[in-house]
Write a protein that holds these residues in place. Sequence first.
Motif, short mmCIF file in Angstrom:
data_model
loop_
_atom_site.label_atom_id
_atom_site.label_comp_id
_atom_site.label_asym_id
_atom_site.label_seq_id
_atom_site.Cartn_x
_atom_site.Cartn_y
_atom_site.Cartn_z
N ILE A 187 0.83 -1.21 0.00
CA ILE A 187 0.00 0.00 0.00
C ILE A 187 0.86 1.26 0.00
N VAL A 188 0.25 2.39 -0.36
CA VAL A 188 0.98 3.63 -0.55
C VAL A 188 0.88 4.54 0.67
N ASP A 189 1.84 5.42 0.80
CA ASP A 189 1.80 6.49 1.79
C ASP A 189 0.77 7.51 1.32
N LEU A 190 -0.25 7.75 2.15
CA LEU A 190 -1.34 8.63 1.75
C LEU A 190 -1.12 10.09 2.09
N LYS A 191 -0.10 10.38 2.89
CA LYS A 191 0.07 11.76 3.35
C LYS A 191 0.17 12.76 2.20
N PRO A 192 0.98 12.49 1.16
CA PRO A 192 1.06 13.47 0.06
C PRO A 192 -0.29 13.72 -0.61
N TYR A 193 -1.10 12.68 -0.71
CA TYR A 193 -2.40 12.82 -1.36
C TYR A 193 -3.40 13.55 -0.47
N ILE A 194 -3.32 13.30 0.84
CA ILE A 194 -4.17 14.03 1.77
C ILE A 194 -3.83 15.51 1.72
N ASP A 195 -2.53 15.82 1.76
CA ASP A 195 -2.08 17.22 1.74
C ASP A 195 -2.53 17.93 0.47
N GLU A 196 -2.45 17.24 -0.67
CA GLU A 196 -2.73 17.90 -1.95
C GLU A 196 -4.21 17.92 -2.32
N TYR A 197 -4.92 16.82 -2.02
CA TYR A 197 -6.27 16.67 -2.56
C TYR A 197 -7.41 16.87 -1.56
N ALA A 198 -7.16 16.73 -0.26
CA ALA A 198 -8.26 16.85 0.70
C ALA A 198 -8.84 18.26 0.69
N SER A 199 -10.15 18.35 0.67
CA SER A 199 -10.82 19.65 0.69
C SER A 199 -10.62 20.30 2.06
N ASP A 200 -10.84 21.60 2.11
CA ASP A 200 -10.72 22.30 3.40
C ASP A 200 -11.69 21.72 4.41
N TYR A 201 -12.89 21.35 3.94
CA TYR A 201 -13.90 20.80 4.85
C TYR A 201 -13.43 19.47 5.43
N VAL A 202 -12.90 18.60 4.58
CA VAL A 202 -12.40 17.30 5.06
C VAL A 202 -11.22 17.48 6.00
N LYS A 203 -10.34 18.40 5.68
CA LYS A 203 -9.21 18.65 6.58
C LYS A 203 -9.70 19.13 7.95
N GLN A 204 -10.71 19.97 7.96
CA GLN A 204 -11.28 20.43 9.23
C GLN A 204 -11.88 19.26 10.01
N LEU A 205 -12.57 18.37 9.31
CA LEU A 205 -13.17 17.21 9.98
C LEU A 205 -12.09 16.34 10.61
N TYR A 206 -11.01 16.12 9.89
CA TYR A 206 -9.97 15.26 10.42
C TYR A 206 -9.17 15.93 11.54
N GLU A 207 -9.17 17.24 11.56
CA GLU A 207 -8.55 17.93 12.70
C GLU A 207 -9.28 17.60 13.99
N THR A 208 -10.61 17.45 13.90
CA THR A 208 -11.38 17.12 15.10
C THR A 208 -11.22 15.66 15.50
N VAL A 209 -10.79 14.82 14.56
CA VAL A 209 -10.57 13.41 14.88
C VAL A 209 -9.40 13.26 15.85
N GLY A 210 -8.38 14.11 15.70
CA GLY A 210 -7.22 14.03 16.57
C GLY A 210 -6.10 13.20 15.94
N GLU A 211 -4.95 13.25 16.56
CA GLU A 211 -3.75 12.64 15.99
C GLU A 211 -3.73 11.13 16.14
N SER A 212 -4.39 10.59 17.16
CA SER A 212 -4.27 9.16 17.45
C SER A 212 -4.68 8.28 16.28
N ALA A 213 -5.75 8.67 15.59
CA ALA A 213 -6.24 7.86 14.48
C ALA A 213 -5.23 7.80 13.34
#
Length: 558
Positions: free
Chosen positions: A140-166
Motif C-alpha cells: 500500500i501507498v503512503d497517503l500523506k502526500p495525497y491528503i495534503d494535496e487533494y483533501a478539501s478544506d472541509y475534510v481537513k477540518q473534519l480530520y482535525e477534530t478526529v485528533g492525531e491518534s487515528a
Amino acid sequence: MKRKTVAIVLSTILAISALGGCGSSTPANVETEKTQESQKAGGEGAAQTEGLVPITFVRSQDSTIESSVFAKMEGSTYEDNIWTDLIADTLGYEVKYLWIASDGDLYKQKFNAAISSGEIPDIASVGKEDLKRLVDADLIVDLKPYIDEYASDYVKQLYETVGESAFDAVTYNGAVYGLPISDSDIERAQILWLRQDWLDALGLSAPASIDELKEVLRAFKDYAGEGGVGLAMGNDLYGNQFDIKGICNAYHAYPTYWVEDKDGSLVYGSTTPEMKQALTTLSELYADGLIDNEFYVNDNQKAAEALVNGKCGAMYGFHATPLDFLQTVKNAIPEAEWKPFMIPMEKADEKAAPGIEMATTGWYVVSKNCEHPEALIQLMNLYCEKVLDPVKNEYTVYANPGNGVEGVWKLAPVGITSTPDKNQATTKAIAEPLKTGEPGDLTGEQYSMWEYCYKALQGDDSMWGWLGVFGEEGGQSILLKYQDPANATPVYNKFVSAPGEVMTARKSTLDDMLDQTFLKIISGQEKIDAFDKVVEEWKNAGGIEMTAEVNEWYSSNK
C-alpha cells in the motif's frame, strides 16, 4: 444508471455505529426534485462506462441495503446506484467490486487470502492489524502526500477534530498508510444509568461517590422486592454495557488500557494497584448480593432480563444504551424513567475520570497498483460534501431521502460513520427546538433527531430511545459534561498502534490469565490477594516483554 468508482467493505466497519446513519424523516419542504428522481432508478439499459476510469473495491453484503434501498429504488445494485452515478458524473470513476462477501467473517477470510497473494483491490477498508501486514508486505501507498494535496478544506477540518491518534495508529517511519474511517472517541465513555422514577419514589439523589452508589443499589434491590438485583452486570467485563469499567474508573483503574505511570512510561491498566481496589469493591458488591450471583455466566441479553422484569434499576452503559436495552425496558414498563449520570468516583469531590479509547477501528488503504491513489481522497471529499456539509445540505438526497428509503449513504464506497462531534452538535442544535416545538431551520439528520425526540416528548414511547440519547437529559448530555474540564478529566488509552510481535503472540493468553482470576475474585471464589499473585504470573509469562515492546513504540512516537 452509470457505473461508478471506488467501493469498499464499508458495511462491516459501519455496523459498529448505532447512530451513524440515524434518522430518515424529512420536512416536506426539504425534499427536492432530485430526491424524487433518485428513487426512480434503473431501466436505462446497459450501464454507460465509456471514458470512466475503473477503481476496484471489495465489500460485504448489508441486509439493510437490500430491504431499505434496493427494494425501494428500482434497478439499484451495489455497482449501479445513485452514488455510483454521482461518482461517475463528478469524478469520472467507475466503481467495480472484485467480490462481495456474504458476511463480515467471509470478507475477512477473503481479504486475508488477497493479502497472502499480494493481489488486493485498489481501495479497501481494513483494521490496524491487517494494515500493518499490508505495510510489511509493501502493498500500500503512503497517503500523506495525497491528503495534503487533494483533501478539501472541509475534510481537513473534519480530520482535525478526529485528533492525531487515528493517524498515529497507521503511521510507520513517518508515512501515513491509512485514511481513518473516523468515529467519536468520547462516545466510548462509561455512563451510569439509573431509574429516576425509583430515585424519586425513594427520596434519593443521584450518587456522587461509590459509597453513595452502594446505598442506592441496596435501596433499589429492596424496592424491587423478591429477586431484586442491585446492579445489572454480565460476563463481558470490558464491553460497553453491563461491564465493570465504570466502577474501575471510579478508582482510576483502566483495565485493558495502556496508561502512563508516574514516570511517564506505559503500564497495563489491568495490573495496577488501582485495579486491585476496584476488584475489592466489586467483590463486596457481590458478597452483599448487589450483583446477580450468576453474572459470570450471563451474556448481555441475560443480564438485561432483570431490567425488563422490573427487578433492577441500575446499569453501566454508554451514550446509546437507550436505543438498545433501555428501549426494551420502556416497551415493557412504560412508567420506567431512565436517566444518565456521570460515573461516581471513589470520593464525592473528585472530577469524573472516564476511560476513553480510540473509537476509530477502520482505515482506508490504497494499493500500490492503483493508478490513481488520489481517488480515495476525492471520494472522501465527495462523501463529506454530500452527507455532512451543512452548507451543501444534500443529506436528504444522498444519505436518507425519506419516504421509506433509508441508508442510501451506505452505498457510497468511501465515507465515515460519524464525525467526532456530530452527535454532540445535534444535541445542542435541537435543544431549543425541542422546548419550542418548532424545528426552525433544522435539516437532514438534525431535523430527524428533533422529530423523533419531539414525538417522544409528546408521548410516543416507541421513540423514547432517541430522546434518551439526544434529549435534554440524554446520554449525549453526559458526554458534553465529560468534555468540560470543570467536570471531568478523561483518561485515554495511550497505545493505539497495531500489536507488535510479542503482543500478537501472547496478549490473548495473558488477558485470559488475568480475567479468569478477576471473575473468581469478584464472585468470591478467590481472595483479593489472588490479584497480586496473578499479576506476577502475568509478568513472568510475557507481560514484562509485552510492556517493553509497547514502551519502545511509545517512546518513538511521543
